[in-house]
Design an enzyme around this catalytic site. Structure first.
Site, short mmCIF file in Angstrom:
data_model
loop_
_atom_site.label_atom_id
_atom_site.label_comp_id
_atom_site.label_asym_id
_atom_site.label_seq_id
_atom_site.Cartn_x
_atom_site.Cartn_y
_atom_site.Cartn_z
N HIS A 51 -8.59 12.84 44.52
CA HIS A 51 -8.05 12.53 43.28
C HIS A 51 -8.36 13.55 42.27
O HIS A 51 -7.47 14.08 41.41
CB HIS A 51 -8.58 11.19 42.61
CG HIS A 51 -8.09 10.86 41.08
ND1 HIS A 51 -8.69 11.12 40.24
CD2 HIS A 51 -6.72 10.43 40.76
CE1 HIS A 51 -8.32 10.61 39.12
NE2 HIS A 51 -6.95 10.13 39.44
N GLU A 54 -6.01 16.39 42.48
CA GLU A 54 -4.76 16.12 42.20
C GLU A 54 -4.71 16.49 40.76
O GLU A 54 -3.72 17.26 40.11
CB GLU A 54 -4.52 14.63 42.33
CG GLU A 54 -3.16 14.05 41.66
CD GLU A 54 -3.06 12.71 41.34
OE1 GLU A 54 -2.73 12.48 40.24
OE2 GLU A 54 -3.72 12.01 42.13
N HIS A 55 -5.75 16.27 40.02
CA HIS A 55 -5.81 16.60 38.33
C HIS A 55 -5.75 18.22 38.29
O HIS A 55 -4.94 18.83 37.44
CB HIS A 55 -6.80 15.94 37.87
CG HIS A 55 -6.50 14.54 37.35
ND1 HIS A 55 -6.69 14.06 36.22
CD2 HIS A 55 -6.29 13.59 38.02
CE1 HIS A 55 -6.39 12.80 36.22
NE2 HIS A 55 -6.33 12.34 37.39
N GLU A 131 -10.91 8.17 32.53
CA GLU A 131 -10.05 6.96 33.46
C GLU A 131 -11.00 5.96 34.17
O GLU A 131 -10.51 4.81 34.37
CB GLU A 131 -9.46 8.00 34.60
CG GLU A 131 -8.35 7.14 35.42
CD GLU A 131 -7.50 8.15 36.16
OE1 GLU A 131 -6.53 7.51 37.00
OE2 GLU A 131 -7.97 9.16 36.12
#
Length: 424
Positions: A51, A54-55, A131
């Site tokens: 993840h 991905e950022h 997040e």
């Protein structure tokens, strides 16, 4: 190799896969670049890295800054996004057909050549930590995360896709690069495009970008996790109790999943479903009550979720159990099955009108089955499910294999009676 419905497939010499589906009646094209890298592939010190990458991929490449990427995508008038699951990461864009070559250039650069600075890593770490905190402060999100983690005897299958504050805080440039080198290999990459496209053109573009990568062996399958039977009470100072009742289900490649999809639609998956009508409409016990199936490649979980007044939680859990038992005893009609089937078929065929949905479906078919699965074949599986299949599926949901999680301010000890997984 060409499949029905204008679907084509090519594998480059080094193992990169290319799948396309030409739709001559549309003007848009949807391009996705998939990497078989998700939270399930992470070691304990890597939790959240898929993840995190991905950022980072949108922070800039060796040739484009983050602003350059944003401007070029904006000029095409398209949609660009990415997501990480437990088993894959997908970068995708949807543009008018004439912009597809430019979109491929930008998207493939994001995937192939990310070049974040130390400042990028630090700033994005703060974003991901925020997040994680947002999830922790959202009861209906955190209850699902905590429950999912408790259900599995394999930490790799159970940990959160975002990772934890501890794991994300420990990432360094070196460990991030090591993870990327391990996961970003040709045999893990799929280029998938649908819409107004030409297969050979996509293959050529893919070969130009990814063809120089050194061939790698096919990734080994992760071990199938065992599912625990748990009762998980979580005390939190929130207004409602958030209740999940869960049972073992099937993986994404198991045809028995269609029975569970239909059972879910009958039980709580629609506005006319039994639980929605009984719990919300008739008794007013919950605003939110639903059921759904969460599948991994080789296993899955059938879940019923409700947000209720703490004093009504035991009653709602009892109503859920009562409806399952009624279906298990044969108290389910052909009309209910037909209604549920038509609902799922409607969703299936409505998705055919979206190039984005078709790209997602085509990619998953290639990843899971290494072939094209037609819409007609999926519809046939739904048509094949009988009332007896539904009854047997419900009968398999017993106290012995039930799991229960309740997050809220007051948790009745009697809720433990709905599972043999433990006591509060």
């Amino acid at each position: 190799m060409t499949d029905p419905s204008s679907a084509c497939f090519t594998r480059l010499d080094n193992g990169v896969a290319v799948a396309t589906e030409r739709l001559p009646h549309v003007r848009s094209s949807c391009l996705g670049i998939w990497v078989m890298s998700g939270s399930r592939h992470e070691q304990a010190d890597q939790e959240g890295m898929a993840h995190f990458w991905e950022h980072l991929s949108f922070k800039g490449t060796t040739s484009l800054s983050a602003l350059d990427i944003a401007k070029r995508l904006d000029l095409m008038g398209g949609l660009a996004n990415a997501f990480t699951t437990r088993e894959n990461t997908c970068y995708y864009t949807r543009v008018v057909d004439k912009h597809l070559p430019d979109a491929f250039e930008v998207l493939s650069d994001i995937v192939q050549n990310p070049d974040p600075t130390d400042d990028d890593i630090a700033s994005e770490r703060d974003v991901v930590l925020q997040e994680i905190r947002m999830v922790e402060e959202t009861p209906d999100d955190v209850v699902h995360e905590l429950f999912w983690e408790a259900l599995w005897d394999n930490r790799k299958a159970g940990h959160a896709i975002l990772g934890s504050s501890k794991s994300v805080s420990s990432f360094t440039r070196e460990t991030l690069q090591q993870h990327r080198q391990m996961m970003h290999t040709p045999s893990r990459i799929l280029v998938c495009a649908t819409g107004q496209i030409d297969h050979e053109a996509i293959v050529t573009m893919s070969d130009q970008v990814f063809g120089g990568m050194t061939a790698s062996p096919a990734p080994a399958s992760e071990p199938v996790p065992g599912m625990n039977t748990v009762f998980l009470p979580v005390q939190r100072k929130v207004e409602q109790n958030h209740l999940i009742m869960a049972f073992p289900s099937y993986g994404s490649t198991d045809n028995r999943r269609f029975t569970h999809s239909l059972l879910s639609a009958i039980l709580g998956g629609t506005m006319s479903s039994r639980l929605f009508q009984e719990v919300r409409e008739k008794r007013g016990l919950a605003y939110t009550i639903t059921s759904f199936v969460d599948n991994l490649r080789d296993c899955g979980v059938f879940q019923i979720y409700a947000a209720v007044d703490p004093g009504k939680t035991l009653q709602v859990a009892g109503l859920v159990r009562d409806e399952i038992d009624r279906i298990a005893s044969g108290d389910v009609t052909e009309d209910e099955l037909i209604h549920a089937r038509e609902h799922l078929l409607g969703l299936l065929f409505l998705s055919t009108e979206s190039t984005e949905e078709r790209m997602m479906r085509l990619a998953r078919n290639r990843i899971l089955f290494n072939t094209y699965i037609s819409y007609a074949e999926t519809a046939a599986h739904l048509e094949h499910v009988s009332l007896e299949d539904i009854r047997q599926a419900a009968a398999a949901f017993t106290v012995d294999n039930a799991s229960l999680c309740v997050l809220g301010p007051r948790i009745d000890d009697k809720l433990a009676n709905f599972t043999t997984g433990g006591t509060p």
